[in-house]
Each structure stands twice: as structure tokens, then as C-alpha cells.
Design a protein around this motif. Structure first.
Motif, PDB file in Angstrom:
ATOM      1  N   ASN A   1       0.802  -1.229   0.000  1.00  0.00           N
ATOM      2  CA  ASN A   1       0.000   0.000   0.000  1.00  0.00           C
ATOM      3  C   ASN A   1       0.830   1.272   0.000  1.00  0.00           C
ATOM      4  N   GLU A   2       1.980   1.264   0.669  1.00  0.00           N
ATOM      5  CA  GLU A   2       2.755   2.494   0.763  1.00  0.00           C
ATOM      6  C   GLU A   2       3.334   2.945  -0.566  1.00  0.00           C
ATOM      7  N   PHE A   3       3.260   2.089  -1.593  1.00  0.00           N
ATOM      8  CA  PHE A   3       3.763   2.465  -2.903  1.00  0.00           C
ATOM      9  C   PHE A   3       2.645   2.773  -3.894  1.00  0.00           C
ATOM     10  N   ARG A   4       1.401   2.703  -3.452  1.00  0.00           N
ATOM     11  CA  ARG A   4       0.291   2.912  -4.377  1.00  0.00           C
ATOM     12  C   ARG A   4       0.055   4.384  -4.694  1.00  0.00           C
ATOM     13  N   SER A   5       0.279   5.261  -3.733  1.00  0.00           N
ATOM     14  CA  SER A   5       0.021   6.690  -3.960  1.00  0.00           C
ATOM     15  C   SER A   5       1.171   7.534  -3.412  1.00  0.00           C
ATOM     16  N   PRO A   6       2.361   7.371  -3.971  1.00  0.00           N
ATOM     17  CA  PRO A   6       3.496   8.155  -3.471  1.00  0.00           C
ATOM     18  C   PRO A   6       3.414   9.605  -3.942  1.00  0.00           C
ATOM     19  N   ASP A   7       4.300  10.425  -3.439  1.00  0.00           N
ATOM     20  CA  ASP A   7       4.432  11.810  -3.894  1.00  0.00           C
ATOM     21  C   ASP A   7       5.205  11.775  -5.206  1.00  0.00           C
ATOM     22  N   PHE A   8       4.467  11.751  -6.321  1.00  0.00           N
ATOM     23  CA  PHE A   8       5.120  11.570  -7.612  1.00  0.00           C
ATOM     24  C   PHE A   8       6.031  12.739  -7.976  1.00  0.00           C
ATOM     25  N   GLU A   9       5.664  13.935  -7.553  1.00  0.00           N
ATOM     26  CA  GLU A   9       6.529  15.080  -7.842  1.00  0.00           C
ATOM     27  C   GLU A   9       7.871  14.908  -7.144  1.00  0.00           C
ATOM     28  N   ARG A  10       7.833  14.429  -5.916  1.00  0.00           N
ATOM     29  CA  ARG A  10       9.082  14.193  -5.187  1.00  0.00           C
ATOM     30  C   ARG A  10       9.886  13.077  -5.849  1.00  0.00           C
ATOM     31  N   VAL A  11       9.180  12.011  -6.235  1.00  0.00           N
ATOM     32  CA  VAL A  11       9.847  10.897  -6.905  1.00  0.00           C
ATOM     33  C   VAL A  11      10.557  11.394  -8.162  1.00  0.00           C
ATOM     34  N   LYS A  12       9.837  12.171  -8.944  1.00  0.00           N
ATOM     35  CA  LYS A  12      10.394  12.678 -10.201  1.00  0.00           C
ATOM     36  C   LYS A  12      11.602  13.575  -9.964  1.00  0.00           C
ATOM     37  N   SER A  13      11.516  14.402  -8.929  1.00  0.00           N
ATOM     38  CA  SER A  13      12.595  15.356  -8.665  1.00  0.00           C
ATOM     39  C   SER A  13      13.889  14.679  -8.222  1.00  0.00           C
ATOM     40  N   THR A  14      13.783  13.487  -7.650  1.00  0.00           N
ATOM     41  CA  THR A  14      14.980  12.801  -7.169  1.00  0.00           C
ATOM     42  C   THR A  14      15.628  11.922  -8.235  1.00  0.00           C
ATOM     43  N   MET A  15      14.892  11.653  -9.320  1.00  0.00           N
ATOM     44  CA  MET A  15      15.403  10.758 -10.361  1.00  0.00           C
ATOM     45  C   MET A  15      16.142  11.535 -11.448  1.00  0.00           C
ATOM     46  N   ARG A  16      17.183  10.915 -11.983  1.00  0.00           N
ATOM     47  CA  ARG A  16      17.893  11.550 -13.088  1.00  0.00           C
ATOM     48  C   ARG A  16      17.063  11.502 -14.356  1.00  0.00           C
ATOM     49  N   LEU A  17      16.405  10.346 -14.585  1.00  0.00           N
ATOM     50  CA  LEU A  17      15.494  10.180 -15.714  1.00  0.00           C
ATOM     51  C   LEU A  17      14.156   9.676 -15.167  1.00  0.00           C
ATOM     52  N   PRO A  18      13.048  10.359 -15.464  1.00  0.00           N
ATOM     53  CA  PRO A  18      11.739   9.955 -14.913  1.00  0.00           C
ATOM     54  C   PRO A  18      11.100   8.809 -15.697  1.00  0.00           C
ATOM     55  N   VAL A  19      11.710   7.635 -15.590  1.00  0.00           N
ATOM     56  CA  VAL A  19      11.214   6.458 -16.299  1.00  0.00           C
ATOM     57  C   VAL A  19      10.664   5.471 -15.265  1.00  0.00           C
ATOM     58  N   VAL A  20       9.439   5.000 -15.476  1.00  0.00           N
ATOM     59  CA  VAL A  20       8.805   4.064 -14.545  1.00  0.00           C
ATOM     60  C   VAL A  20       8.399   2.804 -15.286  1.00  0.00           C
ATOM     61  N   PHE A  21       8.900   1.660 -14.803  1.00  0.00           N
ATOM     62  CA  PHE A  21       8.456   0.356 -15.275  1.00  0.00           C
ATOM     63  C   PHE A  21       7.546  -0.215 -14.192  1.00  0.00           C
ATOM     64  N   ASP A  22       6.246  -0.200 -14.456  1.00  0.00           N
ATOM     65  CA  ASP A  22       5.251  -0.619 -13.468  1.00  0.00           C
ATOM     66  C   ASP A  22       5.018  -2.129 -13.600  1.00  0.00           C
ATOM     67  N   GLY A  23       5.764  -2.889 -12.828  1.00  0.00           N
ATOM     68  CA  GLY A  23       5.675  -4.342 -12.907  1.00  0.00           C
ATOM     69  C   GLY A  23       4.443  -4.946 -12.277  1.00  0.00           C
ATOM     70  N   ARG A  24       3.610  -4.095 -11.655  1.00  0.00           N
ATOM     71  CA  ARG A  24       2.375  -4.590 -11.033  1.00  0.00           C
ATOM     72  C   ARG A  24       1.129  -3.917 -11.590  1.00  0.00           C
ATOM     73  N   ASN A  25       1.298  -2.995 -12.545  1.00  0.00           N
ATOM     74  CA  ASN A  25       0.166  -2.297 -13.172  1.00  0.00           C
ATOM     75  C   ASN A  25      -0.735  -1.600 -12.150  1.00  0.00           C
TER      76      ASN A  25
END
Length: 327
Positions: free
Chosen positions: A282-306
Motif C-alpha cells: 500500500n505504501e507504494f500505491r500513492s506516493p508523492d510523484f513530484e518528489r519521486v520525479k525530482s529525485t530521479m535523473r530520468l523519470p522512467v517508470v516500469f510498473d511491474g504490477r500495473n
């Protein structure tokens, strides 16, 4: 009831703690002195929602304690659970060495009648082999019960406290009644306790795991077919799961299947070229996507659980890739 659980890994710690929560006097024993020392200090070596609070409460109320003195723990208890690991050997077979070593330890420590419960996942026939091992080392009377676990990581405490079913593998009526008494507090809403022969109980665990793995593997293959044909596996899943003969559970495709070994700290994303999601926690279902994006060098997401919405992810500026979903 006085109980000893040998093995303080995932199954042993959860089982022992939940048995203490229902009023039993429980000793959790392990040969790993460092782990026992940490448990005595209130440090829980695994993450499982609700477990830390249950351990601390039952320790403080003197229903649960930890020890490395397995012999003393066996002597003080009527029911002995074997909950040690059975890792795979190089040839794929289960390594039963730890189970038989514990059986020998129990045999040498027994001074009166004991009920020995195999909680570890073991191949069919292990119950008989454990019985033979103990018989060759003691003249004390005992019974060996097969009692497979059906705990899911992330909901293990709930699964033990409110099991869908309890399987007890024994042909001894008195032992069966004792085990029913032990589990009675957990099935007050009417969920069944099945008493069967030990071999059928052992096979039930493997059969359940094989069926679940088959469903997931089928959906993974179907997702690949959807990618090749331009279909959307999420839409296909809905059409498939509403068939009452099939049901909707365990129809989620992904990158294989496994346990909860995903990093808990989003700081691990700093400077990452891509995020690969392999869990549905559950803790990964609704993260702060803006924060996630800001910390990544490239904003690429492979959603292995859809679990993320493709349109939303792309609107947020991510390059998003799901399993069996339209690009």
C-alpha cells in the motif's frame, strides 16, 4: 496452553506472537543468539504490519519470551512448533536438515509427552520421517502433527488471527482435539478446521502454492500475448475475473512473483535512471510523484504490477511502461 516455537523467522515469529495474543504462554526459541538478543530488546527483524505492537504487548504482559535454550523451552511446553527454514538445495529439493536437527534436539530434551507440530513447509512424507527420527532417540510418548501455514507477506498477522481455514494433519483423535482447542479462538466466525492425514496436509500446502503460481504465470503469459496483439491485459483481466468459475483473485500480471524485498525508502531513487515497481504494498500505491520525479535523473517508470494509471503518469512527465498494457 504452554507452547514453544523453534525458529524465529517470518513464520515462527508471527505464529508465536499470535498464539501468545490469544492467551497462551509462548517461548520463541532460536540458535541465533544475536537475533534473540535483538528480539528481547524489542527489535523486530522483519517488517509486518502490526507485528511490532503485538510482540511488545505480549512480552510486557509476560505471555511471550525469547531464548536460545531450546532444551529448556521444550521441557517447559506441551506443544512444540517446528518453524525453521527449508531453503532450496542446488538441485531444487528442500533442505530438510534444519527440520531433522530440531527433531533430534526435541527428542533429547523430552522428559514427558509432547505434541510436535511441523509448521515449516516440507515435502510429503516429512511427518513420518520426523516421527522415525524422534522414535529412534527417545522412549517418551509423542505425536507429530502437520500444520501448514498460509501466511501472506504484508497481511501475515491478519492471516494468522483470522485464517480462511486451518489444516491439521494427524490420525490421532486426542491430538486433533487438542489442536482444535488451540486454534478455536482464531475461527470464532465459523471458518473451518480440517483434520486430515499428515500426507494430505503436507500436500495441501504445495497444492495451494502451485495453484496460485499457475494463475500468476498464466496472467504473465497472457500479458505478453496482449502486448503482441494490441489488447489491454487490464481490460481482459476484468472480463476474465468476473467469471464465477475463475474469480478475480491472483489475476494480476507482473514481472514474475515473489516476496516483499522492495526498498522502503524513496531516497534510494536519488539519481536513478529508472524506477522498477515490483510490489503492490500500500505504501507504494500513492506516493508523492513530484518528489519521486525530482529525485530521479530520468523519470522512467516500469510498473511491474500495473498499479499506476498510465495517463496520469504521462501527464506528470514520466515515461511509463506497464505489463500487457497499451503504450
Amino acid at each position: 496452553m504452554k507452547i514453544t516455537v523453534i525458529g524465529t523467522g517470518y513464520v515462527g515469529l508471527v505464529s508465536g506472537t499470535c498464539l501468545a495474543e490469544s492467551g497462551n504462554q509462548v517461548i520463541c526459541a532460536d540458535i541465533d543468539a544475536e537475533k534473540i538478543a535483538r528480539l528481547r530488546q524489542g527489535e523486530i527483524p522483519i517488517y509486518e504490519p502490526g507485528l511490532r505492537e503485538l510482540v511488545r504487548r505480549n512480552v510486557s504482559e509476560a505471555r511471550l519470551r525469547f531464548t536460545t535454550d531450546i532444551q529448556a523451552a521444550v521441557e517447559q511446553s506441551l506443544v512444540i512448533f517446528i518453524a525453521v527454514g527449508t531453503p532450496a538445495r542446488p538441485d531444487g529439493a528442500s533442505d530438510l536438515g534444519p527440520v531433522f536437527q530440531v527433531a533430534k534436539t526435541i527428542a533429547h530434551a523430552m522428559s514427558d509427552f509432547k505434541v510436535i507440530v511441523i509448521k515449516s513447509t516440507v515435502p510429503v512424507g516429512t511427518n513420518e520421517r520426523v516421527r522415525q527420527t524422534i522414535t529412534g532417540l527417545t522412549k517418551q510418548e509423542f505425536e507429530v502433527v502437520s500444520n501448514p501455514e498460509f501466511l501472506k507477506e504484508g497481511t501475515a498477522v491478519h492471516d494468522f488471527m483470522k485464517p480462511e481455514r486451518v489444516i491439521i494433519g494427524t490420525t490421532n483423535e486426542q491430538t486433533a482435539e487438542l489442536m482444535k482447542e488451540l486454534y478455536a479462538p482464531f475461527v470464532r466466525t465459523g471458518n473451518p478446521i480440517f483434520v486430515m492425514d499428515p500426507r494430505s496436509a503436507e500436500m495441501s500446502k504445495y497444492a495451494a502454492n502451485a495453484m496460485l503460481a499457475s494463475r500468476i504465470s498464466f496472467m504473465n503469459e497472457l500479458a505478453q500475448l496482449c502486448e503482441r496483439t494490441g489488447a489491454d491485459v487490464e481490460q481482459v483481466r476484468l472480463g476474465l475475473g468476473t467469471d464465477s468459475r475463475i474469480g478475480a483473485k491472483f489475476l494480476f500480471p507482473g514481472v514474475g512473483f515473489g516476496g516483499s524485498c522492495f526498498p522502503k525508502d524513496l531516497q534510494a531513487l536519488e539519481g536513478a535512471d529508472a524506477l522498477l515497481l515490483l510490489t503492490e504494498w500500500n505504501e507504494f500505491r500513492s506516493p508523492d510523484f513530484e518528489r519521486v520525479k525530482s529525485t530521479m535523473r530520468l523519470p522512467v517508470v516500469f510498473d511491474g504490477r500495473n498499479i499506476y494509471n498510465p495517463g496520469k503518469m504521462r501527464r506528470l512527465g514520466f515515461s511509463y511502461y506497464g505489463i500487457g498494457r497499451r503504450s
